[in-house]
Design an enzyme around this catalytic site. Structure first.
Site, mmCIF file in Angstrom:
data_model
loop_
_atom_site.group_PDB
_atom_site.id
_atom_site.type_symbol
_atom_site.label_atom_id
_atom_site.label_comp_id
_atom_site.label_asym_id
_atom_site.label_seq_id
_atom_site.Cartn_x
_atom_site.Cartn_y
_atom_site.Cartn_z
ATOM 1 N N LYS A 165 61.522 62.332 28.996
ATOM 2 C CA LYS A 165 60.869 63.354 29.825
ATOM 3 C C LYS A 165 61.908 64.314 30.401
ATOM 4 O O LYS A 165 61.769 65.541 30.291
ATOM 5 C CB LYS A 165 60.102 62.679 30.966
ATOM 6 N N LYS A 199 69.737 68.274 38.920
ATOM 7 C CA LYS A 199 69.319 67.044 38.239
ATOM 8 C C LYS A 199 69.422 67.214 36.722
ATOM 9 O O LYS A 199 69.829 66.289 36.008
ATOM 10 C CB LYS A 199 67.891 66.668 38.645
ATOM 11 N N THR A 245 61.438 64.371 39.354
ATOM 12 C CA THR A 245 62.269 65.154 38.454
ATOM 13 C C THR A 245 61.320 66.012 37.642
ATOM 14 O O THR A 245 60.479 65.505 36.908
ATOM 15 C CB THR A 245 63.124 64.255 37.553
#
Lengths: 295, 295
Positions: free
Chosen positions: B241, B173, B98
């Site tokens: 993150k 995502k 990701t």
């Protein structure tokens, strides 16, 4: 079940459909609404008109109310012309409005002093759930009173849950609305990001509407946003009312809910921008405007 | 399918399981990881160790990476010892970390100049999805490269979606994580309210986990909160993150996402409070502490 003398206060979209199911089930229904015309169809089906909540209650074993704001609940139940003033010893007053848990407790106390039982029993499932008798009904109050009224709830809904003492039904509804508020900001910001990134919103929903991010809201309200459909399933103005109650009650408990407070502010902006009668997906429009150049 | 020479960079919890599926499918796998020990089990199963991402790429037709931060992605793909430096003309580089959509586009451009294809293909489904090969894989990049790699994706996941050009996988995502952020604040504030109101959280979830407020998060993460279980399914530090990437990318697009920003701040507080290795449900602990008297 045995026919019951029922009082019904409030014949808006929800109340009208719910009351209709009790008529259909063969009960005797006494009805009052602020605007008499809106009870016309029920009277054609056999409901008897009463000129006040108090007179409704004088004739009934179980008195239901479903009205707008907590101030309306207070008036139709606790005022001099309200249901409690007319209720007989042993009667049950059931408020199905989404209203304040604190008010629910006060109604219970005042009723208890008169030998009257009180339940708070807000619903979810909207006008479709009311029409199809598939509502969820979240009930607080004395268990004995709940047991008495349960057959009547079963005529109006499908998922009936006894949640605890006075106010517990309203508290449950508040939990539901707080959860929706957070979920909605996620839905709206996710789809706004998708649009800005040049992605097709329906294609995004196909993916994120599964798995760990999935929710009823992304798959239903999100689809409406992707279709550009802002028609009300659930009105902005009603959601603002509900969030206001939740924030008041949280304040009373010394509970800070920053997410709810933020979402509430954007819905207040939707009201300010004249969109109180759109569906809750109008939150998308508020955040979209926030992110557009001004003229 | 035909056996393929595969490069694999990154053998953490996710990458190790995913790479294992490709070994099981009979492919030749060249592997690199910053910590060699973590690739030991894969070498026992036949994977060949390479001393750098570059050397991995020299032997492979398709090179996968799944590492930590965008800075790690940049290093293992774009640095002098990175995969792109070793990749042969006609190879495909697939970053499954990701990471930033912007970086995905830059990798695509740099790869394109060398006659190498690039896909961004982040996943969701966690360690269980990686182990059971049931991951959702969201893919961006050239469609022809996607078609070539699809049989390999099918060995690792169940829901494979081609989302568009370079960066589209990462954008998808990000939409997923933005949606989760909003849903999580709803879950947490709802359950905090429930607790304060004296309600049993499981009983509340039984009701609000159905219907218009329902989500995977309330029914799974909410249950863990009600159980007092803050063990990681998905780590706080990883979610922080991801939200950071989403906020950066949104800033790049001049897009204000106030809900995401607020939720991110509370997760940063979880980090500050030493809870980076708890599950994302630790948001409950942050808001609970916010609402408790200090010592």
């Amino acid at each position: 079940m045995q026919a019951v003398s029922i009082g019904w206060i409030g014949t808006g979209v929800m109340g009208n459909a719910m009351c209709g199911h009790l008529i259909d089930a063969g009960h005797t229904v006494y009805v009052y609404n602020r605007t008499r015309d809106k009870a016309g169809n029920l009277m054609e089906r056999g409901a008897r008109w009463c000129p006040s909540p108090k007179t409704v209650a004088e004739s009934a074993e179980v008195i239901f109310s479903i009205v707008g704001y907590p101030s309306d609940v207070q008036e139709v139940i606790l005022s001099a012309e309200g249901a409690l003033a007319g209720a007989k010893t042993g009667a049950v007053i059931v408020d199905m409005s989404t209203s304040s848990p604190d008010l629910a407790r006060r109604i219970h106390e005042r009723a208890h002093q008169k030998g009257v039982a009180a339940l708070d029993a807000p619903v979810s499932g909207g006008d479709i759930g009311a029409r199809e008798a598939t509502l969820a009904i979240m009930v607080g109050g004395d268990l004995a009173a709940y047991d008495r009224v349960l057959p009547l709830f079963n005529s109006m809904g499908r998922h009936i849950a006894y949640m605890g003492g006075p106010g517990a039904g309203q508290h449950t509804k508040m939990c539901n609305q707080i959860l929706i508020a957070g979920t909605m900001i996620g839905v709206v910001e996710s789809l706004l990001y998708a649009h800005r990134a040049g992605m097709a919103q329906h294609a995004i929903i196909d993916v994120i509407g599964q798995g760990a991010a999935s929710s009823w809201a992304i798959n239903h309200i999100g689809r409406r946003i992707a279709d550009g459909n802002f028609d009300p399933g659930f009105f902005v103005k009603h959601f603002v009312k509900d969030m206001g109650i939740a924030l008041d009650e949280a304040r009373r408990m010394n509970l800070s809910l920053p997410g709810l407070a933020l979402v509430n502010q954007f819905y207040v902006a939707a009201m300010a921008q004249g969109e109180e009668n759109l569906g809750t997906q109008a939150l998308y429009r508020v955040l979209n405007r926030l992110n557009r150049p001004t003229a």
